[in-house]
Enzyme design. Structure first.
Site, PDB file in Angstrom:
ATOM      1  CE  LYS A  10      -4.271   1.685   2.079  1.00  0.00           C
ATOM      2  NZ  LYS A  10      -5.063   1.853   0.853  1.00  0.00           N
TER       3      LYS A  10
HETATM    4  N1  PMP Z   1      -7.584  -1.832  -3.500  1.00  0.00           N
HETATM    5  C1  PMP Z   1      -7.056  -0.612  -3.425  1.00  0.00           C
HETATM    6  C2  PMP Z   1      -6.214  -0.114  -4.558  1.00  0.00           C
HETATM    7  C3  PMP Z   1      -7.275   0.185  -2.294  1.00  0.00           C
HETATM    8  O1  PMP Z   1      -6.748   1.415  -2.216  1.00  0.00           O
HETATM    9  C4  PMP Z   1      -8.072  -0.312  -1.251  1.00  0.00           C
HETATM   10  C5  PMP Z   1      -8.316   0.528  -0.028  1.00  0.00           C
HETATM   11  N2  PMP Z   1      -7.340   0.341   0.938  1.00  0.00           N
HETATM   12  C6  PMP Z   1      -8.598  -1.596  -1.367  1.00  0.00           C
HETATM   13  C7  PMP Z   1      -8.341  -2.337  -2.505  1.00  0.00           C
HETATM   14  C8  PMP Z   1      -9.395  -2.207  -0.261  1.00  0.00           C
HETATM   15  O2  PMP Z   1      -8.540  -2.558   0.811  1.00  0.00           O
HETATM   16  P1  PMP Z   1      -9.033  -2.545   2.311  1.00  0.00           P
HETATM   17  O3  PMP Z   1     -10.264  -3.378   2.348  1.00  0.00           O
HETATM   18  O4  PMP Z   1      -7.940  -3.149   3.088  1.00  0.00           O
HETATM   19  O5  PMP Z   1      -9.297  -1.134   2.651  1.00  0.00           O
END
Ligand code: PMP
Length: 336
Positions: A184
């Site tokens: 991330k």
């Molecule tokens: N994909 C991307 C590119 C994201 O930015 C997010 C948000 N964090 C998600 C998927 C979903 O991840 P999460 O459920 O951990 O927030």
């Protein structure tokens, strides 16, 4: 009382446009943020103008939601431990040494939320970056890291009746051998931004990305599920997705609580056109029903039964009105 604090960034621009009746007032900033071990008044946390961009290139972060419960008069952080584990994985991929332990990060977030006295839904964002403004294109792995944590009000959109019209983006999802999407990393969001911007310009609410193999990957900021013949299907972790914590939660809760079987497998673009239901899921997106893809109606063109039941369930779980999965909620003001 006179307010002698410096104006927030963008304030001058805002005043100009507000008098033209074009923008709403910017939300007030919280009193504090957390930087390298201490609470700092929001307005005092500044960096030199020359640092713009360089620090961000190698930064990794997390986005965690806190949900306010009126009944319990408490704020619940959803799956904080999982978010901190993912932050550690993102740091490892970027060859960053841990600056702060997960336990200290947890205390820092609780301190920050309490200091700001939030009694509403919030979004908490820890950001880790190389100290000293290392130019982002240089090798960096021995430099120490620093941590910034911000928390801001972020009202939930659950059960507000929203539904999204999406397109398949002409932008392809980052590939693992280019810029790993399972980290991330702030820089990865250029990919997301191009997708969202293209979608909005073309009259859609959001875009869905295919990966370099032409299979469905995910939305710009969220993972994706389709429902067909009562089975919920989502692309695998190797499809170029961020390993979403919401997706992982739903893969547990859909079969265990709603009795909906799940399948993790590659998904073709045309499966989205023919699905009974499609929804996006993510920390910020929560459960976002997708009612058309490339102007093909999904199912009836209204959010489907599984999506609606899931939205209700998720709403109960994140706020703690549904007592299942207690380990998923960390209370901010009272003991667990
Ligand atoms: N994909 C991307 C590119 C994201 O930015 C997010 C948000 N964090 C998600 C998927 C979903 O991840 P999460 O459920 O951990 O927030």
């Amino acid at each position: 009382m006179a307010d002698d604090r410096p104006a927030p960034p963008g304030a001058a621009l805002h005043e100009k446009t507000a008098t033209q009746g074009q923008t709403a007032a910017p939300p007030p900033t919280p009193a504090y943020l957390w930087h390298n071990g201490r609470l700092v008044p929001w307005q005092d946390a500044t960096v030199h103008i020359t640092q713009i961009g360089w620090t961000a290139i190698s930064a990794v972060f997390e986005g965690i939601r806190g949900y306010w419960s009126n009944e319990r008069q408490d704020l619940y952080l959803f799956r904080l431990d999982e978010h901190l584990k993912r932050l550690a994985r993102s740091m490892k991929l970027m060859r960053m040494a841990p600056a702060v332990s997960a336990a200290d990060l947890t205390s820092a977030m609780l301190d920050l939320l309490r200091a700001n006295e939030f009694r509403e839904d919030v979004y908490v964002q820890p950001l880790v970056y190389f100290a000293g403004g290392v130019p982002g294109y240089r090798a960096a792995y021995t430099q120490p890291t620093e941590v910034l944590i911000t928390a801001r009000p972020a009202p939930s959109a659950l059960k507000t009746g929203r539904a999204s019209h999406c397109c398949i983006s002409s932008w392809v999802r980052l590939a693992d051998h280019v810029m790993p999407p399972r980290a991330k990393a702030l820089a990865n969001y250029q990919n997301s931004r191009l997708v969202s911007t293209e979608a909005r310009i073309n009259g859609y609410d959001g875009g869905i990305m295919l990966n370099e193999r032409g299979k469905v990957a995910e939305g710009a900021y969220a993972c994706i599920f389709l429902v067909r013949d009562g089975v919920a299907v989502t692309p695998p972790a190797t499809a170029g997705i961020l390993e979403s914590i919401t997706r992982a939660s739903l893969l547990e809760a859909l079969p265990q609580v709603l009795g909906v079987p799940v399948e993790v497998r590659e998904v073709d673009r045309t499966e989205l056109y023919l699905a009974d239901e499609v929804f996006l899921c993510g920390t910020l997106a929560e459960i976002d029903p997708v009612v058309s893809v490339d102007r093909y109606s999904v199912g009836t063109g209204e959010p489907g039964t599984v999506t609606r039941r899931l939205e209700d369930l998720y709403h109960g779980l994140v706020r703690g009105t549904d007592p299942r999965y207690p380990a998923w909620r960390i209370p901010v003001y009272h003991d667990a």
